[in-house]
Design a protein around this motif. Structure first.
Motif, PDB file in Angstrom:
ATOM      1  N   GLY A   8       0.876  -1.377   0.043  1.00 23.08           N
ATOM      2  CA  GLY A   8      -0.148   0.012  -0.030  1.00 23.08           C
ATOM      3  C   GLY A   8       0.953   1.242   0.069  1.00 23.08           C
ATOM      4  N   ALA A   9       0.822   1.928  -0.893  1.00 28.23           N
ATOM      5  CA  ALA A   9       1.559   3.293  -1.175  1.00 28.23           C
ATOM      6  C   ALA A   9       0.435   4.535  -0.871  1.00 28.23           C
ATOM      7  CB  ALA A   9       2.007   3.611  -2.471  1.00 28.23           C
ATOM      8  N   GLY A  10      -0.355   4.401   0.000  1.00 31.58           N
ATOM      9  CA  GLY A  10      -1.350   5.530   0.372  1.00 31.58           C
ATOM     10  C   GLY A  10      -0.481   6.201   1.465  1.00 31.58           C
ATOM     11  N   LEU A  11      -1.178   7.141   2.501  1.00 33.32           N
ATOM     12  CA  LEU A  11      -0.415   8.177   3.244  1.00 33.32           C
ATOM     13  C   LEU A  11       0.479   7.383   4.068  1.00 33.32           C
ATOM     14  CD1 LEU A  11      -3.567  10.393   3.763  1.00 33.32           C
ATOM     15  CD2 LEU A  11      -1.920  10.565   2.018  1.00 33.32           C
ATOM     16  N   ALA A  12       0.209   6.673   4.684  1.00 36.57           N
ATOM     17  CA  ALA A  12       1.231   5.971   5.699  1.00 36.57           C
ATOM     18  C   ALA A  12       2.073   5.040   4.974  1.00 36.57           C
ATOM     19  CB  ALA A  12       0.424   5.067   6.734  1.00 36.57           C
ATOM     20  N   GLY A  13       1.775   4.319   4.083  1.00 38.88           N
ATOM     21  CA  GLY A  13       2.705   3.521   3.409  1.00 38.88           C
ATOM     22  C   GLY A  13       3.922   4.118   2.741  1.00 38.88           C
ATOM     23  N   GLU A  31       1.605  -1.167  -4.497  1.00 39.33           N
ATOM     24  CA  GLU A  31       0.131  -0.401  -4.462  1.00 39.33           C
ATOM     25  C   GLU A  31      -0.750  -1.010  -5.578  1.00 39.33           C
ATOM     26  OE1 GLU A  31      -1.385   1.898  -2.515  1.00 39.33           O
ATOM     27  OE2 GLU A  31      -2.723   1.573  -4.199  1.00 39.33           O
ATOM     28  N   LYS A  32      -1.787  -1.326  -5.280  1.00 37.93           N
ATOM     29  CA  LYS A  32      -2.880  -1.960  -6.112  1.00 37.93           C
ATOM     30  C   LYS A  32      -3.527  -0.970  -7.139  1.00 37.93           C
ATOM     31  CE  LYS A  32      -7.146  -0.975  -3.596  1.00 37.93           C
ATOM     32  NZ  LYS A  32      -8.507  -1.555  -2.836  1.00 37.93           N
ATOM     33  N   ARG A  33      -3.372   0.249  -6.612  1.00 35.91           N
ATOM     34  CA  ARG A  33      -3.910   1.624  -7.801  1.00 35.91           C
ATOM     35  C   ARG A  33      -2.687   1.813  -8.728  1.00 35.91           C
ATOM     36  NH1 ARG A  33      -8.389   4.144  -5.022  1.00 35.91           N
ATOM     37  NH2 ARG A  33      -8.303   3.426  -2.861  1.00 35.91           N
ATOM     38  N   GLY A  44     -13.755   9.245  -5.178  1.00 33.10           N
ATOM     39  CA  GLY A  44     -14.871   8.853  -3.853  1.00 33.10           C
ATOM     40  C   GLY A  44     -14.087   8.789  -2.563  1.00 33.10           C
ATOM     41  N   ARG A  45     -12.765   9.233  -2.525  1.00 29.50           N
ATOM     42  CA  ARG A  45     -12.179   9.261  -1.383  1.00 29.50           C
ATOM     43  C   ARG A  45     -12.138  10.776  -0.991  1.00 29.50           C
ATOM     44  NH1 ARG A  45      -6.784   6.880  -0.975  1.00 29.50           N
ATOM     45  NH2 ARG A  45      -7.661   5.240   0.399  1.00 29.50           N
ATOM     46  N   SER A  46     -11.954  10.966   0.489  1.00 30.67           N
ATOM     47  CA  SER A  46     -12.063  12.458   1.007  1.00 30.67           C
ATOM     48  C   SER A  46     -10.989  13.190   0.041  1.00 30.67           C
ATOM     49  CB  SER A  46     -11.576  12.539   2.292  1.00 30.67           C
ATOM     50  OG  SER A  46     -10.374  11.857   2.707  1.00 30.67           O
ATOM     51  N   ILE A  47     -11.259  14.482  -0.258  1.00 32.03           N
ATOM     52  CA  ILE A  47     -10.554  15.282  -1.092  1.00 32.03           C
ATOM     53  C   ILE A  47      -9.234  15.920  -0.420  1.00 32.03           C
ATOM     54  CG2 ILE A  47     -10.343  17.483  -2.517  1.00 32.03           C
ATOM     55  CD1 ILE A  47     -13.207  16.407  -3.517  1.00 32.03           C
ATOM     56  N   ASN A  48      -9.549  16.369   0.982  1.00 33.42           N
ATOM     57  CA  ASN A  48      -8.735  17.097   1.766  1.00 33.42           C
ATOM     58  C   ASN A  48      -8.860  16.623   3.387  1.00 33.42           C
ATOM     59  OD1 ASN A  48     -10.734  18.749   2.256  1.00 33.42           O
ATOM     60  ND2 ASN A  48      -9.885  20.562   1.554  1.00 33.42           N
ATOM     61  N   LEU A  49      -7.687  17.048   3.888  1.00 38.60           N
ATOM     62  CA  LEU A  49      -7.368  16.217   5.107  1.00 38.60           C
ATOM     63  C   LEU A  49      -6.794  17.426   5.982  1.00 38.60           C
ATOM     64  CD1 LEU A  49      -5.337  13.383   3.874  1.00 38.60           C
ATOM     65  CD2 LEU A  49      -7.772  12.885   4.803  1.00 38.60           C
ATOM     66  N   ASP A 126      -0.276  -0.810  -9.544  1.00 39.59           N
ATOM     67  CA  ASP A 126      -1.157  -1.882 -10.139  1.00 39.59           C
ATOM     68  C   ASP A 126      -0.759  -3.393  -9.587  1.00 39.59           C
ATOM     69  OD1 ASP A 126      -2.697  -0.078 -12.030  1.00 39.59           O
ATOM     70  OD2 ASP A 126      -0.802   0.169 -12.753  1.00 39.59           O
ATOM     71  N   ALA A 127      -0.229  -3.297  -8.426  1.00 38.27           N
ATOM     72  CA  ALA A 127       0.175  -4.711  -7.808  1.00 38.27           C
ATOM     73  C   ALA A 127      -0.830  -5.018  -6.757  1.00 38.27           C
ATOM     74  CB  ALA A 127       1.606  -4.629  -7.521  1.00 38.27           C
ATOM     75  N   PHE A 128      -1.507  -6.007  -6.740  1.00 36.65           N
ATOM     76  CA  PHE A 128      -2.501  -6.360  -5.579  1.00 36.65           C
ATOM     77  C   PHE A 128      -2.169  -7.385  -4.863  1.00 36.65           C
ATOM     78  CE2 PHE A 128      -6.364  -8.091  -3.830  1.00 36.65           C
ATOM     79  CZ  PHE A 128      -7.154  -7.358  -3.782  1.00 36.65           C
ATOM     80  N   GLY A 157       1.831  -3.824   6.616  1.00 34.31           N
ATOM     81  CA  GLY A 157       0.459  -3.843   6.085  1.00 34.31           C
ATOM     82  C   GLY A 157       0.033  -2.422   5.963  1.00 34.31           C
ATOM     83  N   ALA A 158       0.119  -1.538   4.911  1.00 38.20           N
ATOM     84  CA  ALA A 158      -0.287  -0.164   5.102  1.00 38.20           C
ATOM     85  C   ALA A 158      -1.357  -0.114   4.098  1.00 38.20           C
ATOM     86  CB  ALA A 158       1.004   0.648   4.491  1.00 38.20           C
ATOM     87  N   ASP A 159      -2.198  -1.075   3.950  1.00 39.69           N
ATOM     88  CA  ASP A 159      -3.045  -1.164   2.802  1.00 39.69           C
ATOM     89  C   ASP A 159      -4.687  -1.061   3.308  1.00 39.69           C
ATOM     90  OD1 ASP A 159      -2.930  -3.586   4.245  1.00 39.69           O
ATOM     91  OD2 ASP A 159      -3.219  -5.015   2.787  1.00 39.69           O
ATOM     92  N   LEU A 295       1.121  -3.989  11.029  1.00 40.96           N
ATOM     93  CA  LEU A 295      -0.124  -3.335  10.449  1.00 40.96           C
ATOM     94  C   LEU A 295       0.229  -1.707  10.916  1.00 40.96           C
ATOM     95  CD1 LEU A 295      -3.012  -5.373  11.427  1.00 40.96           C
ATOM     96  CD2 LEU A 295      -1.884  -5.341   9.118  1.00 40.96           C
ATOM     97  N   ILE A 296       0.037  -0.870   9.885  1.00 38.75           N
ATOM     98  CA  ILE A 296       0.002   0.555  10.433  1.00 38.75           C
ATOM     99  C   ILE A 296      -1.159   1.186   9.767  1.00 38.75           C
ATOM    100  CG2 ILE A 296       2.706   0.867  10.592  1.00 38.75           C
ATOM    101  CD1 ILE A 296       2.551   1.980   7.557  1.00 38.75           C
ATOM    102  N   GLY A 297      -1.613   2.366  10.389  1.00 41.24           N
ATOM    103  CA  GLY A 297      -2.698   3.120   9.907  1.00 41.24           C
ATOM    104  C   GLY A 297      -4.052   2.599   9.597  1.00 41.24           C
ATOM    105  N   ASP A 298      -4.753   2.878   8.825  1.00 34.89           N
ATOM    106  CA  ASP A 298      -6.221   2.357   8.622  1.00 34.89           C
ATOM    107  C   ASP A 298      -6.165   0.906   8.627  1.00 34.89           C
ATOM    108  OD1 ASP A 298      -7.017   5.001   8.657  1.00 34.89           O
ATOM    109  OD2 ASP A 298      -8.368   4.601   6.830  1.00 34.89           O
ATOM    110  N   ALA A 299      -5.148   0.303   8.446  1.00 32.79           N
ATOM    111  CA  ALA A 299      -5.247  -1.336   8.346  1.00 32.79           C
ATOM    112  C   ALA A 299      -5.444  -1.751   9.644  1.00 32.79           C
ATOM    113  CB  ALA A 299      -3.945  -1.839   7.589  1.00 32.79           C
TER     114      ALA A 299
END
Ligand SMILES: Cc1cc2nc3c(=O)[nH]c(=O)nc-3n(C[C@H](O)[C@H](O)[C@H](O)COP(=O)(O)OP(=O)(O)OC[C@H]3O[C@@H](n4cnc5c(N)ncnc54)[C@H](O)[C@@H]3O)c2cc1C
Length: 447
Positions: A8-13, A31-33, A44-49, A126-128, A157-159, A295-299
């Protein structure tokens, strides 16, 4: 311990990839995306934080605070909009400190870029992740029609909330997990800047239209626009499930957020086309498995967004883990991971509890005169005795006090203020020395 695999290459990853890369680890991120720099970022995800002190501490720890400061907008307090269109500004904190609004996509792109620029960090999109095998420390991915297995000394796990890494842990005996949806969801509407480019709302504030069961919130963007978010129950006459069309949305705004209508020229279109999303809380324990996976973050602790702390708490997970590595080294990962779980599970659980509590505060209590009176008394005590009284909001947003300690202190404050607000004629006497002395007395009595 040299090879780190981050799922996962989101914010925490992406933050962890950079920080671990800087420490010299060989880091692979999958990262899957698609690459956020080349495509439309996760619709569909929050635009700002909101970035708070914990987020800044994490950025400062990794030496990237200055890079992030370039892409934020400060807010110094809450601007409350009542049903009649009156506005009242409440400063967050007597020292005039701010929280900061940031675009999720800008932040994610910046962090990915910083990480990828390090020679020992690779990021694959693109890696799930399909599964993790703890016995060998291997994660299995599908990339299009291909499959890929990667073995590492540490798998992270930052997914996010639907974590595949946590999914593998959930198949293990004595791994605890819960997921609870709340009965409210959210829909975002964009409030653009005025035609001349100026902001249509006070840019220095986080805006709230509290209406008891639901609310509209406005958070500034760097282009002087705001992201508006309606948080509301799904059910009921004005429940989100019953307002599918643009006309329904306009009718809803006319009844409850009338002063916001002129700010959003294409409100009907946005209402109909923007997704309605659900909100859930996730808790689990432990946050690691088999001495090789964490695990970190939302995971680990996805939460509802009402304290604006999900990302901040996620970055704090990483910072705390890295400090444990600084202290203990990586030769005994079992011990480091045990300690990580010991520190972060209570923090993650308290983060979820505090977020649920702030939902009530934001939608309901900020419109309540006795809540506003309490805030005034608290601010006065804090101003005169900063060493004795730090309001819960200040502890959560402007300090690194562990969430569970902040929560416990907030509950003590609740007990004290319940007694103070019950004093006869408190509305007239709230500013008196006598009331202040009573708060101090109760602080000692309820220590
Ligand atoms: C409406 C809303 C408003 C919010 N506002 C705030 C705020 O103001 N302040 C704040 O601190 N927090 C806020 N949050 C919370 C914040 O968004 C999250 O806490 C934060 O994004 C968590 O970061 P993460 O990296 O753990 O998860 P994510 O950001 O969700 O990243 C997870 C990544 O993992 C990838 N992934 C998922 N599954 C797989 C798989 N199987 N294989 C490979 N990759 C995978 C995903 O594509 C994603 O990129 C808000 C949340 C919402 C919903």
């Amino acid at each position: 311990m040299k090879k780190v695999l981050i799922v996962g290459a989101g914010l925490a990853g992406s933050y962890m990839a950079y920080a671990m890369g800087k420490k010299g680890y060989e880091v692979s991120v999958l990262e899957k995306r698609p690459d956020p720099r080349k495509t439309n970022y996760g619709s569909g995800r929050s635009i700002n934080l909101v970035v708070s002190h914990r987020g800044w501490t994490a950025f400062a720890y990794a030496g990237i605070e200055e890079a992030i400061r370039k892409i934020v907008v400060p807010a110094y307090g809450r601007q409350i909009h009542d049903l009649e269109g009156n506005e009242t500004f409440f400063q967050y904190n007597i020292e005039g400190k701010a929280i900061h609004s940031i675009s999720r996509s800008e932040l994610n792109k910046t962090l990915v870029e910083l990480a990828e620029a390090l020679p020992n960090v690779s990021v694959t999109f693109d890696a799930f992740c399909e599964h993790v095998d703890f016995s060998t420390g291997t994660a299995h991915f599908s990339i299009g029609q291909e499959t890929l297995s990667i073995q590492a000394d540490l798998i992270v796990g930052a997914d996010g909330a639907g974590s595949a890494v946590r999914g593998a842990m959930m198949k293990q005996p004595r791994f605890n997990y819960s997921q609870d949806f709340i009965d409210s969801g959210y829909k975002e509407v964009h409030i653009p800047a005025a035609e001349d480019g100026s902001p249509q709302l006070n840019i220095d504030a986080l805006h709230i239209w509290p209406r008891r069961e639901f609310m509209l919130m406005g958070l500034a963007n760097t282009d002087n626009g705001f992201t508006g978010t309606v948080f509301a129950p799904f059910d009921g006459e004005y429940g989100l499930d019953h307002l599918p069309t643009g006309k329904d949305g306009l009718r809803y705004f006319e009844k409850y957020f009338k002063d916001a209508i002129p700010l959003i020229p294409d409100l009907e279109e946005q209402w109909e086309n923007n997704p309605t999303s659900a909100l859930a809380c996730i808790r689990c324990n432990p946050y690691h498995w088999a001495g090789n996976t964490m695990l970190i973050g939302d995971a680990a602790h996805a939460t509802v967004p009402f304290y604006g702390e999900g990302m901040n708490g996620s970055l704090e997970d990483v910072r705390v883990f890295l400090e444990l590595l600084d202290e203990h080294g990586d030769s005994d990962m079992n011990a480091v991971l045990d300690r990580y779980t010991e520190l972060r599970v209570p923090a993650g659980n308290a983060l979820v509890d505090l977020s649920l509590r702030n939902f009530i505060e934001m939608r309901d209590l900020v419109a309540d005169p006795s809540f506003q009176l309490r805030k005034r008394i608290e601010q006065k005590v804090q101003k005169n005795h900063p060493d004795k009284w730090t309001p819960l909001y200040t502890q959560v947003k402007f300090t690194n006090i562990p969430y569970h300690d902040a929560k416990a202190e907030g509950e003590r404050h609740d007990r004290i203020m319940a007694q103070i607000l019950a004093i006869d004629g408190i509305e007239e006497r709230w500013d008196s020395d006598e009331v202040e002395q009573e708060v101090l007395r109760l602080l000692t009595e309820m220590a």
